[in-house]
Enzyme design. Structure first.
Site, short mmCIF file in Angstrom:
data_model
loop_
_atom_site.label_atom_id
_atom_site.label_comp_id
_atom_site.label_asym_id
_atom_site.label_seq_id
_atom_site.Cartn_x
_atom_site.Cartn_y
_atom_site.Cartn_z
N THR A 23 53.39 2.51 87.70
CA THR A 23 52.32 3.49 88.39
C THR A 23 52.49 4.71 87.52
O THR A 23 53.44 5.07 86.93
CB THR A 23 52.64 3.82 89.95
OG1 THR A 23 54.11 4.54 89.84
CG2 THR A 23 53.00 2.50 90.55
N GLN B 256 28.50 8.61 90.20
CA GLN B 256 27.68 9.87 90.84
C GLN B 256 26.49 10.07 89.90
O GLN B 256 25.33 10.41 90.62
CB GLN B 256 28.56 11.22 90.73
CG GLN B 256 28.26 12.35 91.31
CD GLN B 256 28.41 12.03 92.80
OE1 GLN B 256 29.24 10.88 93.20
NE2 GLN B 256 27.64 12.54 93.61
N GLU C 152 51.81 -1.87 84.88
CA GLU C 152 52.79 -1.53 83.92
C GLU C 152 53.58 -0.16 84.21
O GLU C 152 53.67 0.69 83.14
CB GLU C 152 51.91 -1.54 82.69
CG GLU C 152 51.29 -3.00 82.20
CD GLU C 152 51.67 -3.27 80.67
OE1 GLU C 152 52.40 -2.74 80.06
OE2 GLU C 152 50.74 -4.05 80.33
N GLY D 244 23.90 7.70 91.02
CA GLY D 244 23.54 7.86 92.44
C GLY D 244 23.64 6.65 93.34
O GLY D 244 24.77 5.72 92.90
N1 CAA Z 1 64.48 2.13 76.95
C1 CAA Z 1 65.65 1.66 76.99
N2 CAA Z 1 66.62 1.99 77.66
C2 CAA Z 1 66.30 2.43 78.95
C3 CAA Z 1 65.01 2.84 78.98
C4 CAA Z 1 63.99 2.68 78.12
N3 CAA Z 1 62.76 3.29 78.09
N4 CAA Z 1 64.98 3.40 80.34
C5 CAA Z 1 66.05 3.30 80.96
N5 CAA Z 1 67.05 2.60 80.00
C6 CAA Z 1 68.28 2.18 80.21
C7 CAA Z 1 69.01 3.76 80.67
O1 CAA Z 1 69.39 4.22 79.46
C8 CAA Z 1 70.15 3.22 81.45
O2 CAA Z 1 71.20 2.58 80.54
P1 CAA Z 1 72.71 2.92 80.82
O3 CAA Z 1 73.20 2.86 82.15
O4 CAA Z 1 73.53 2.12 79.73
O5 CAA Z 1 72.74 4.30 80.45
C9 CAA Z 1 69.64 1.99 82.19
O6 CAA Z 1 68.62 1.66 81.38
C10 CAA Z 1 69.19 2.18 83.49
O7 CAA Z 1 68.32 3.29 83.37
P2 CAA Z 1 68.02 4.41 84.67
O8 CAA Z 1 68.90 4.65 85.48
O9 CAA Z 1 66.99 5.55 84.05
O10 CAA Z 1 66.91 3.38 85.45
P3 CAA Z 1 66.26 3.56 86.84
O11 CAA Z 1 66.67 2.49 87.72
O12 CAA Z 1 66.25 4.81 87.48
O13 CAA Z 1 64.70 3.12 86.32
C11 CAA Z 1 62.27 3.62 85.83
C12 CAA Z 1 63.85 3.88 85.49
C13 CAA Z 1 61.60 4.33 84.83
C14 CAA Z 1 62.00 4.28 87.10
C15 CAA Z 1 62.02 1.93 85.65
O14 CAA Z 1 62.56 1.24 86.87
C16 CAA Z 1 60.52 1.61 85.59
O15 CAA Z 1 60.16 1.80 84.53
N6 CAA Z 1 59.89 1.21 86.71
C17 CAA Z 1 58.74 0.74 86.65
C18 CAA Z 1 58.77 -0.74 86.43
C19 CAA Z 1 57.30 -1.09 85.79
O16 CAA Z 1 56.58 -0.56 85.04
N7 CAA Z 1 56.95 -2.39 86.24
C20 CAA Z 1 55.69 -3.11 85.71
C21 CAA Z 1 55.74 -4.31 85.70
S1 CAA Z 1 54.98 -4.99 84.50
C22 CAA Z 1 53.19 -5.21 85.04
O17 CAA Z 1 52.72 -4.24 85.64
C23 CAA Z 1 52.59 -6.63 85.48
C24 CAA Z 1 51.49 -7.13 84.79
O18 CAA Z 1 51.11 -8.43 84.94
C25 CAA Z 1 50.25 -6.24 84.27
#
Ligand code: CAA
Length: 380
Positions: free
Chosen positions: A365, A336, A363, A339
């Site tokens: 959203t 901005q 990593e 311009g």
């Molecule tokens: N540390 C340790 N354990 C964890 C944790 C953490 N941060 N988060 C969750 N857990 C554990 C939970 O305690 C749970 O364990 P138990 O069942 O034994 O109690 C288990 O993992 C499942 O946890 P959730 O039920 O919370 O998991 P979820 O399915 O609801 O997912 C989420 C949580 C935060 C949405 C996760 O899926 C997530 O972070 N999604 C985004 C993925 C991501 O960041 N992808 C990026 C890829 S990398 C990239 O971008 C590539 C590149 O090249 C740059």
């Protein structure tokens, strides 16, 4: 005690990275972006001066730098080019699960080659049909004797296919959720492992982003990180750490947006005086400075927690979302201020916006970061 000063060693690292950005990255950033080509010559120089794969521990021949150090370097490199920094940052992302879930023997085996020569690592979690729902992966890993056999497709993988080692997350039973996941290290030359480069990205075009294809790829059981069912947790623990350099890189981009804006606004005249004399533009630059200073404090706090071995997932999510949103706004305002000239490639600001848009997506959203933050607020 609170101390905001950097150690002498950190100041040296910062200066090294700042000089590297100015001398080796900035002169070629626009060209690599236009050609959508991996800057291997820049990666080789980064390796020579010790800025590549800095988290590899000393027992594997590396520098073993901490997260604060890595972030200080990252802010400087991203100032030069976020796309080129992503290559180096994604390599640290590939290294981190080996640090989180690997034995000392595995760390030596997989990480030593990453310091002996200019080589990269990669992290393969996302798939064509699931990104945010990381536990719902479809790529399978089946045990056959002492070997894992991997089949499936990974998507949006930085350094994908060119990396020396790739940590691949797979399920041993589709639909069984995170408890059936496993993390496996796949070498670049594994038979059945191939990749397709994703072209025409909006930004960060110097960084290679790929689709990875696994067709009966076999790796020995010794390439498994952690135990059966640990894959998802290793991925989450990794991302809790590696989202912080995304924040640091975002601050670097915002700082560049501000510097370009200050420079241009002093040169460009309107109504008979430099446009920097108008409060409308001064306030935009003041807002950028406020975001940069605040963002830097947040990424440093999150990084410090990592280095202290303290919980850091909440702070890392805040740093990643805050800094990348802040940097996107800063790049937008820089256009901005410039311009019409900001909208074309003559000035570097349009590239800053294209590049930093990705920081809000990869990593995890920024919506997922808010899930992590709010879950932490609402847990018992
Ligand atoms: N540390 C340790 N354990 C964890 C944790 C953490 N941060 N988060 C969750 N857990 C554990 C939970 O305690 C749970 O364990 P138990 O069942 O034994 O109690 C288990 O993992 C499942 O946890 P959730 O039920 O919370 O998991 P979820 O399915 O609801 O997912 C989420 C949580 C935060 C949405 C996760 O899926 C997530 O972070 N999604 C985004 C993925 C991501 O960041 N992808 C990026 C890829 S990398 C990239 O971008 C590539 C590149 O090249 C740059």
């Amino acid at each position: 005690m609170i101390d905001f000063s950097l150690t002498d060693e950190q100041k040296q690292l910062q200066q090294l990275a700042r000089d590297f950005a100015r001398k080796e990255i900035m002169p070629v950033a626009e060209e690599y972006d236009r050609r959508e080509e991996m800057p291997w010559d820049v990666i080789k120089k980064a390796h020579e001066v010790g800025l590549l794969n800095v988290a590899v521990p000393e027992h594997a021949g590396g520098l073993g730098l901490g997260m604060v150090d890595e972030c200080i370097i990252g802010e400087e490199l991203a100032y030069g080019c976020m796309g080129m920094f992503t290559i180096m940052m994604a390599s640290e992302l590939g290294i981190t699960p080996i640090l989180v879930g690997g034995t000392e023997e595995q760390q030596k085996r997989f990480l030593s080659p990453l310091v002996e020569k200019p080589a990269l690592a990669a992290f393969a979690l996302s798939e064509p049909n699931n990104g945010s729902d990381a536990a719902g992966m479809h790529t399978t890993a089946v045990l056959d004797g002492d070997e894992w056999v991997i089949n499936g497709t990974k998507m949006w993988i930085s350094n994908g296919g060119e990396a020396e080692v790739t940590v691949v997350f797979a399920t041993t039973e589709r639909g069984a959720g995170h408890k059936a996941t496993v993390a496996l290290v796949v070498p670049k030359d594994a038979p059945g492992f191939s990749y397709n480069k994703i072209k025409h990205k909006m930004g960060q075009r110097a960084s290679l982003t790929s689709e990875l294809v696994f067709e009966n790829v076999r790796v020995p059981r010794e390439n498994q990180l952690g135990g059966l069912g640990d894959g998802f947790k290793i991925a989450m623990k990794t991302l809790d750490k590696t989202r912080i350099p995304v924040a640091a890189g975002s601050v670097g981009v915002a700082r560049r947006a501000l510097d370009e804006s200050v420079k241009y606004s002093k040169e460009r005249e309107a109504f008979g005086k430099p446009i920097s004399s108008f409060q409308a533009l001064q306030f935009k630059m003041a807002d950028m400075a406020m975001g940069i200073e605040t963002g830097r404090l947040m990424y440093l706090k999150a990084a410090w927690l990592v280095d202290q071995g303290l919980p850091h997932g909440y702070e890392s999510a805040i740093a990643k979302a805050y800094c990348s949103d802040m940097a996107f706004d800063a790049a937008n305002e820089a256009i901005q201020i410039h311009g019409g000239y900001g909208y074309v490639g003559e000035y570097p600001v349009e590239k800053l916006l294209r590049d930093v848009k990705l920081n809000q997506i990869y990593e995890g959203t920024n919506e997922i970061q808010r899930v992590v933050i709010s879950r932490s607020l609402l847990k018992d």
